[in-house]
Design a protein around this motif. Structure first.
Motif, short mmCIF file in Angstrom:
data_model
loop_
_atom_site.label_atom_id
_atom_site.label_comp_id
_atom_site.label_asym_id
_atom_site.label_seq_id
_atom_site.Cartn_x
_atom_site.Cartn_y
_atom_site.Cartn_z
N GLU A 211 0.87 -1.18 0.00
CA GLU A 211 0.00 0.00 0.00
C GLU A 211 0.90 1.23 0.00
OE1 GLU A 211 -3.59 2.09 2.56
OE2 GLU A 211 -2.69 0.23 3.28
N VAL A 212 0.65 2.13 -0.93
CA VAL A 212 1.52 3.30 -1.12
C VAL A 212 0.67 4.56 -1.16
CG1 VAL A 212 3.10 4.44 -2.74
CG2 VAL A 212 3.21 1.95 -2.43
N ARG A 213 1.17 5.60 -0.56
CA ARG A 213 0.58 6.92 -0.69
C ARG A 213 1.68 7.89 -1.06
NH1 ARG A 213 -3.71 7.32 4.29
NH2 ARG A 213 -4.70 5.32 3.84
N VAL A 214 1.44 8.68 -2.08
CA VAL A 214 2.39 9.71 -2.49
C VAL A 214 1.77 11.05 -2.15
CG1 VAL A 214 3.57 10.79 -4.43
CG2 VAL A 214 3.37 8.29 -4.32
N PHE A 215 2.52 11.86 -1.45
CA PHE A 215 2.07 13.18 -1.03
C PHE A 215 3.06 14.20 -1.57
CE2 PHE A 215 2.42 16.70 1.97
CZ PHE A 215 1.11 17.13 2.02
N ASP A 216 2.60 15.12 -2.38
CA ASP A 216 3.44 16.18 -2.92
C ASP A 216 3.02 17.47 -2.23
OD1 ASP A 216 4.75 18.16 -4.37
OD2 ASP A 216 4.44 17.15 -6.29
N GLN A 217 3.82 17.90 -1.29
CA GLN A 217 3.46 19.06 -0.47
C GLN A 217 3.34 20.33 -1.31
OE1 GLN A 217 5.97 19.65 2.93
NE2 GLN A 217 4.47 20.90 3.96
N ASN A 218 4.10 20.43 -2.38
CA ASN A 218 3.98 21.61 -3.25
C ASN A 218 2.63 21.68 -3.93
OD1 ASN A 218 6.55 22.67 -2.73
ND2 ASN A 218 7.46 21.25 -4.19
N VAL A 219 2.07 20.54 -4.26
CA VAL A 219 0.76 20.49 -4.92
C VAL A 219 -0.36 20.59 -3.90
CG1 VAL A 219 -0.79 19.06 -6.30
CG2 VAL A 219 1.63 19.20 -6.89
N GLU A 220 -0.22 19.85 -2.79
CA GLU A 220 -1.26 19.81 -1.77
C GLU A 220 -1.41 21.15 -1.05
OE1 GLU A 220 -3.25 17.23 -1.31
OE2 GLU A 220 -2.18 15.88 -2.64
N GLY A 221 -0.31 21.87 -0.89
CA GLY A 221 -0.36 23.18 -0.25
C GLY A 221 -0.54 23.14 1.26
N LEU A 222 -0.32 21.99 1.88
CA LEU A 222 -0.45 21.90 3.33
C LEU A 222 0.82 22.38 4.01
CD1 LEU A 222 -2.12 18.41 3.83
CD2 LEU A 222 -3.19 20.64 4.07
N GLU A 223 0.66 22.88 5.22
CA GLU A 223 1.81 23.24 6.03
C GLU A 223 2.50 21.96 6.50
OE1 GLU A 223 2.93 26.34 6.58
OE2 GLU A 223 1.36 27.05 5.24
N ASP A 224 3.66 22.12 7.10
CA ASP A 224 4.44 20.97 7.56
C ASP A 224 3.65 20.09 8.52
OD1 ASP A 224 6.48 22.03 6.06
OD2 ASP A 224 7.48 22.95 7.77
N GLU A 225 2.88 20.69 9.40
CA GLU A 225 2.09 19.90 10.35
C GLU A 225 1.05 19.04 9.64
OE1 GLU A 225 2.85 19.52 13.53
OE2 GLU A 225 4.53 20.87 13.17
N GLY A 226 0.54 19.50 8.51
CA GLY A 226 -0.41 18.70 7.73
C GLY A 226 0.22 17.43 7.21
N LEU A 227 1.46 17.51 6.78
CA LEU A 227 2.19 16.33 6.32
C LEU A 227 2.37 15.34 7.47
CD1 LEU A 227 3.92 14.63 4.42
CD2 LEU A 227 5.83 16.15 4.96
N LEU A 228 2.76 15.84 8.63
CA LEU A 228 2.94 14.96 9.79
C LEU A 228 1.62 14.32 10.20
CD1 LEU A 228 5.38 17.14 11.90
CD2 LEU A 228 5.92 15.15 10.50
N HIS A 229 0.53 15.06 10.12
CA HIS A 229 -0.79 14.52 10.47
C HIS A 229 -1.18 13.39 9.50
CE1 HIS A 229 -4.90 14.46 11.94
NE2 HIS A 229 -5.31 14.58 10.69
N LEU A 230 -0.94 13.59 8.21
CA LEU A 230 -1.26 12.55 7.23
C LEU A 230 -0.42 11.29 7.47
CD1 LEU A 230 -1.60 14.62 3.95
CD2 LEU A 230 -3.42 13.47 5.20
N ALA A 231 0.86 11.47 7.74
CA ALA A 231 1.74 10.32 8.00
C ALA A 231 1.30 9.58 9.26
CB ALA A 231 3.18 10.77 8.11
N ALA A 232 0.93 10.32 10.29
CA ALA A 232 0.49 9.69 11.54
C ALA A 232 -0.80 8.91 11.33
CB ALA A 232 0.31 10.74 12.63
#
Length: 68
Positions: A22-43
């Motif tokens: 199972e894979v998820r790719v997250f491109d922060q430049n496209v998603e536009g989330l702040e750093d905490e948003g990335l950490l929330h998604l990973a958690a």
């Protein structure tokens, strides 16, 4: 900020999916989330492994944050 799809992580994700992972790719430049948003998604996903590609000047943040 780049506007191209991160091919390296895309190729890796495709290969892993083809082998049943199972894979998820997250491109922060496209998603536009702040750093905490990335950490929330990973958690929420709770991956066994996290891989990332990064432009060299942006390296210090993920190296320290993802390690914790």
């Amino acid at each position: 900020m780049y506007r191209e799809y991160p091919l390296g992580i895309g190729f890796l994700g495709t290969l892993l999916k083809q082998h049943g992972h199972e894979v998820r790719v997250f491109d922060q430049n496209v998603e536009g989330l702040e750093d905490e948003g990335l950490l929330h998604l990973a958690a929420g996903f709770q991956p066994d492994v996290v891989g990332f590609s990064i432009i060299t000047p942006n390296y210090p943040w993920p190296a320290g944050r993802l390690a914790s």
